[in-house]
Design an enzyme around this catalytic site. Sequence first.
Site, short mmCIF file in Angstrom:
data_model
loop_
_atom_site.label_atom_id
_atom_site.label_comp_id
_atom_site.label_asym_id
_atom_site.label_seq_id
_atom_site.Cartn_x
_atom_site.Cartn_y
_atom_site.Cartn_z
CB SER A 36 0.92 37.59 61.57
OG SER A 36 1.47 37.48 60.25
CG ASP B 288 5.75 30.94 57.16
OD1 ASP B 288 4.75 31.27 57.81
OD2 ASP B 288 6.43 31.73 56.48
CB SER C 199 -6.43 14.16 51.77
OG SER C 199 -5.17 14.01 52.40
CG PHE D 258 1.27 30.50 56.66
CD1 PHE D 258 -0.02 30.78 56.25
CD2 PHE D 258 2.25 30.40 55.68
CE1 PHE D 258 -0.34 30.95 54.91
CE2 PHE D 258 1.96 30.56 54.34
CZ PHE D 258 0.66 30.84 53.95
CG PHE E 127 -2.62 32.29 60.00
CD1 PHE E 127 -1.37 32.50 59.45
CD2 PHE E 127 -2.93 32.91 61.20
CE1 PHE E 127 -0.45 33.32 60.07
CE2 PHE E 127 -2.03 33.73 61.82
CZ PHE E 127 -0.77 33.94 61.26
N GLY F 71 1.57 40.02 40.71
CA GLY F 71 2.42 38.86 40.48
C GLY F 71 3.40 39.09 39.35
N GLY G 238 5.22 38.91 48.67
CA GLY G 238 4.50 40.17 48.84
C GLY G 238 5.03 40.98 50.00
CG ASP G 239 4.91 39.47 53.89
OD1 ASP G 239 3.87 40.15 53.80
OD2 ASP G 239 4.92 38.32 54.35
#
Length: 317
Positions: free
Chosen positions: A8, A12, A36, A102, A116, A221, A251-252
């Site tokens: 993608s 963001d 909310s 995102f 997303f 993590g 993570g990317d």
Amino acid sequence: MRIVVTGSIAYDYLMSFPGRFTEHFLPEHMTRVSLSFLVDTLDKRRGGCAPNIAYTLALLGEHPLLMATAGEDFGDYRQWLEAAGVDTLLVRQVAGKFTASFFCSTDTVNNQIASFYTGAMANAGELSFRSVGDCDLTIIAPNDPAAMVQYAEECRTLGIPYIFDPGQQCARMSGDELRDGVIGALMVICNDYEFELLGQKTGLREADVLDHAQALMITRGEHGSSVYTRDRRIDVPAVTPRRIVDPTGVGDAFRGGLMKGIAAGLPYDVCARLGTVAATYALEHLGGLSHAYTWHEFRQRYEAHFGALPVAASSRG
């Protein structure tokens, strides 16, 4: 090595909530949730899995090609990526659509609630590896699910080594789609939660995945990562960050560092260590593209935690 990064492209919208989401969920009312959260901050950042991965590769001395779809609002983002060393020739801007978006809220213990908007990402299946030319390594990162299946099929047919990274699309993709991505992959990579989802939908566990793919990487993590091959498992510890700012894109960044190691022909445990150091830089900044470092700085940080970096990696930076 010619590296193509798919996934993608998104903007963001990152928000911070000054509490814990879990304190507001009532177990006896989980069948009907209406909440909310009043957030303190809102930042709009360039993002998306593919640019995040490609940016890390560029920081580490590679010149990756980005293959993805974006909307009419991508012009400035394209210029920024090109200036950062990412080749956007394979990015198609879709008329009449916005770039995917995102929306993510993060609480004080780094729990996240996100939505997303697909936007131009829905057109990802219009792209094809058959028009890419030479490709030595690619990653199929979270994207339109049908496009991810298509890319895996094309890579197997064309003999292109690919990393299958279903990520957050584990929740959207069917068991058959996930299994199709696993079969024939050079590596499958997930975090521990995503791997549980993949296992539930496909029935595949670690050993089963390795019947179809050469390697499996599970990130955990702050507990590091584990790389599985058909003969062993190696655990790699996390690097303690100097500060924790935002987990978006971490993570990317790991995947970008991992791919740098694979491109350099390094053992998978060293690749995971490269990914770990890259991920730590991202964790220390807001968004997936706001950090920067030189190869010298990166190498120093790697060697402070893991010892000497093999020459094969440093010679490419």
